[in-house]
Design an enzyme around this catalytic site. Structure first.
Site, short mmCIF file in Angstrom:
data_model
loop_
_atom_site.label_atom_id
_atom_site.label_comp_id
_atom_site.label_asym_id
_atom_site.label_seq_id
_atom_site.Cartn_x
_atom_site.Cartn_y
_atom_site.Cartn_z
N GLU A 80 0.83 -1.21 0.00
CA GLU A 80 0.00 0.00 0.00
C GLU A 80 0.87 1.26 0.00
O GLU A 80 1.81 1.38 0.78
CB GLU A 80 -0.90 0.00 1.24
CG GLU A 80 -1.73 1.25 1.36
CD GLU A 80 -2.47 1.34 2.70
OE1 GLU A 80 -2.58 0.31 3.38
OE2 GLU A 80 -2.91 2.45 3.04
N ARG A 126 7.14 5.69 1.61
CA ARG A 126 6.95 4.44 0.88
C ARG A 126 7.25 4.62 -0.60
O ARG A 126 7.68 3.68 -1.28
CB ARG A 126 5.53 3.92 1.08
CG ARG A 126 5.36 3.34 2.49
CD ARG A 126 4.11 2.52 2.64
NE ARG A 126 4.08 1.91 3.97
CZ ARG A 126 3.09 1.14 4.43
NH1 ARG A 126 2.04 0.91 3.66
NH2 ARG A 126 3.16 0.63 5.63
#
Length: 443
Positions: A365, A408
């Site tokens: 994610e 991320r």
RNA sequence: GGAGAGGUGGCAGAGUGGUCGAAUGCACCGCACUCGAAAUGCGGCGUGGGGGUGACUCCACCGUGAGUUCGAAUCUCACCCUCUCCGCCA
């Protein structure tokens, strides 16, 4: 938070919808029982208040006519109400709090097109409205292929050689922190700037620099409280406390709290690049290596405030805004329509963007885009006045999405653009932010 | 941190114990005038919660919370916030 009047009028729909949610045993009957008590108390209290007001008015008139005897008589009569009114007010407050508490821990109702499921295995891949795997593939970068075994982000040369330093971070702050240095730090900065510029210049979002410390009321508004207090960091402040924001969704969404906007102001689109702070209390032992799950990370957040009629379209639009980030960066990803078991507390529907991480050989994610309906607006008391004949204010709808998680995304760039020699190619759109560098970590 | 001023409806701004949910202006809505618009005139226009099939009616709300009083926007106390000046400071 739900409207008790709506629940009363739609008991079956409410119970059916709530039963789709994991671990929720509350049903409309439980709530309506509290509401019945509440209404009884209000009726009795109002009667007493009405009587008191009428008598008080008579006292005023009697005094104006110098009729002290009559005034005294009336005062004696009203004195008998003296205890019942404060008691009734206390009862009303108590039962209203009880109802609010019961409602505030209930998650939102999912849209019909949200798949049922108990966990992330129930999520369904989504290719856009009228989309297909083929149309999606045209927009998205393919999965990269490597002539060597791709490494995880913290093993890639440019990071492993000290520019992503977990040891020093541990000395400063403990586990789940990282110190970025040199070109990796710069790449992180470049990613954040790129995303922010994209959303402000091309997607119509207003850049905001919000406070990173917020009050409990703001956290209640965006559902972090009362149920998810353990996920937050708090700083003592005066006699109370302030929370470090777990996401810029909190300050951005709460910017419209306790206000009535005019319809012309909508949709209101806000974006911010901020650090986010999460205690990760429930994630002990998960993702402990690398910087995938940190107590502190940067994120570009998008928030939209819309009318009820436009929120579903805005959801698709926001998804596209987030996807554009990954498309421009040339990162392979997929979109998942989260099932009821994976859906966040306040969301009616959520799309997760999962980026391909070749070092981990999996999707992770990197963005979550949610439409909340009026769920948060009720908690915040955020309304707008419709243009035209209808003048009574209505609750706004709120949406939030990451666009994207910068930390991320850094991981994704390092893993997807890594070279065999440990250097990392700089995606073309980031080069202006990197002083024109085409690669980092080379010799 | 110190001193002073102030927080009233979407906005501005009156209101210092009873008939004030609150003047007035702006904004907004309807109607009239107009070929149309502007201007003007007339009317309407806060939020939330109860009760009633309904016409309608009641209650609460003037930063927040306590208190005084038969009765509080108005008096008392505490707190929060804003503004001005001073101090300190990135």
């Amino acid at each position: 938070m739900f409207d008790i009047k709506w629940i009363r009028a739609n008991t079956e729909a409410f119970d059916a919808a709530l039963s789709r949610r994991k671990g929720i045993v509350t049903r409309s009957a439980d709530l309506l029982a509290i509401d019945d008590r509440r209404r009884d108390i209000i009726v009795r209290l109002n009667e007493a208040q009405e009587k008191r007001n009428a008598l008080s008015k008579q006292i005023g008139q009697a005094k104006a006519q110098k009729d002290e005897a009559k005034a005294g008589e009336l005062m004696a009569e009203v004195a008998r109400l003296k205890d019942t009114i404060p008691a009734g007010e206390a009862e009303e407050r108590a039962v209203e709090l009880e109802l609010r508490n019961a409602l505030s821990v209930l998650p939102n109702i999912a849209f019909d097109d949200v798949p049922d499921g108990t966990d992330e295995a129930g999520n369904v891949e989504y290719f856009g409205r009228n989309g297909s795997p083929e149309t999606a593939a045209k927009l998205r970068a393919p999965r990269p292929s490597f002539a060597f075994a791709p490494k995880e982000h913290y093993e890639v040369g440019v990071a492993a050689n000290g520019n992503m330093d977990f040891e020093i971070a541990a000395k400063l702050s403990g586990s789940r922190f990282v110190v970025l240095k040199g070109q990796v730090a710069r790449l992180e900065r470049a990613l954040g700037q790129f995303m922010l510029d994209l959303h402000t210049n091309e997607h119509g979002y207003l850049e905001v620099q919000p406070p990173l410390l917020v009050k409990d009321d703001a956290l209640f508004g965006t559902n972090q409280l009362p149920k998810f207090e353990d996920d937050l960091f708090f700083a003592p402040h005066g006699d109370g406390r302030l929370a470090l924001i777990p996401t810029a969704e909190v300050p951005l969404t709460n910017m419209v709290r306790e206000s009535i906007l005019s319809e012309e102001e909508l949709p209101l689109r806000l974006t911010a690049l901020t650090p986010c702070f999460r205690s990760e209390a429930g994630s002990a032992g998960r993702d402990t290596r690398g910087m995938l799950r940190q107590h502190q990370f940067n994120k570009v957040e998008m928030v939209s405030i819309t009318t009820p009629e436009t929120s579903v379209d805005e959801h698709e639009r926001m998804l596209t805004c987030a996807e554009t980030v990954l498309q421009k960066l040339g990162l392979h990803y997929r979109v998942m329509n989260l099932c009821t078991g994976d859906l966040g507390f306040g969301a009616k529907k959520t799309y997760d963007l999962e980026v391909w991480l070749p070092g981990q050989d999996t999707y992770r994610e990197i963005s979550s885009v949610s439409v909340c309906g009026d769920f948060q607006a009720r908690r915040m008391d955020a309304r707008y006045r419709p243009t035209g004949e209808k003048v009574s204010p209505r609750f706004v709808h709120t949406l939030n999405g990451s666009g994207t998680a910068v930390g991320r995304c850094l991981i994704a760039v390092l893993e997807n653009y890594q070279q065999e020699d440990g250097s990392v190619l700089v995606p073309e759109v980031l080069r202006p932010y990197m002083g024109g560098l085409t690669s980092i970590g080379g010799r």
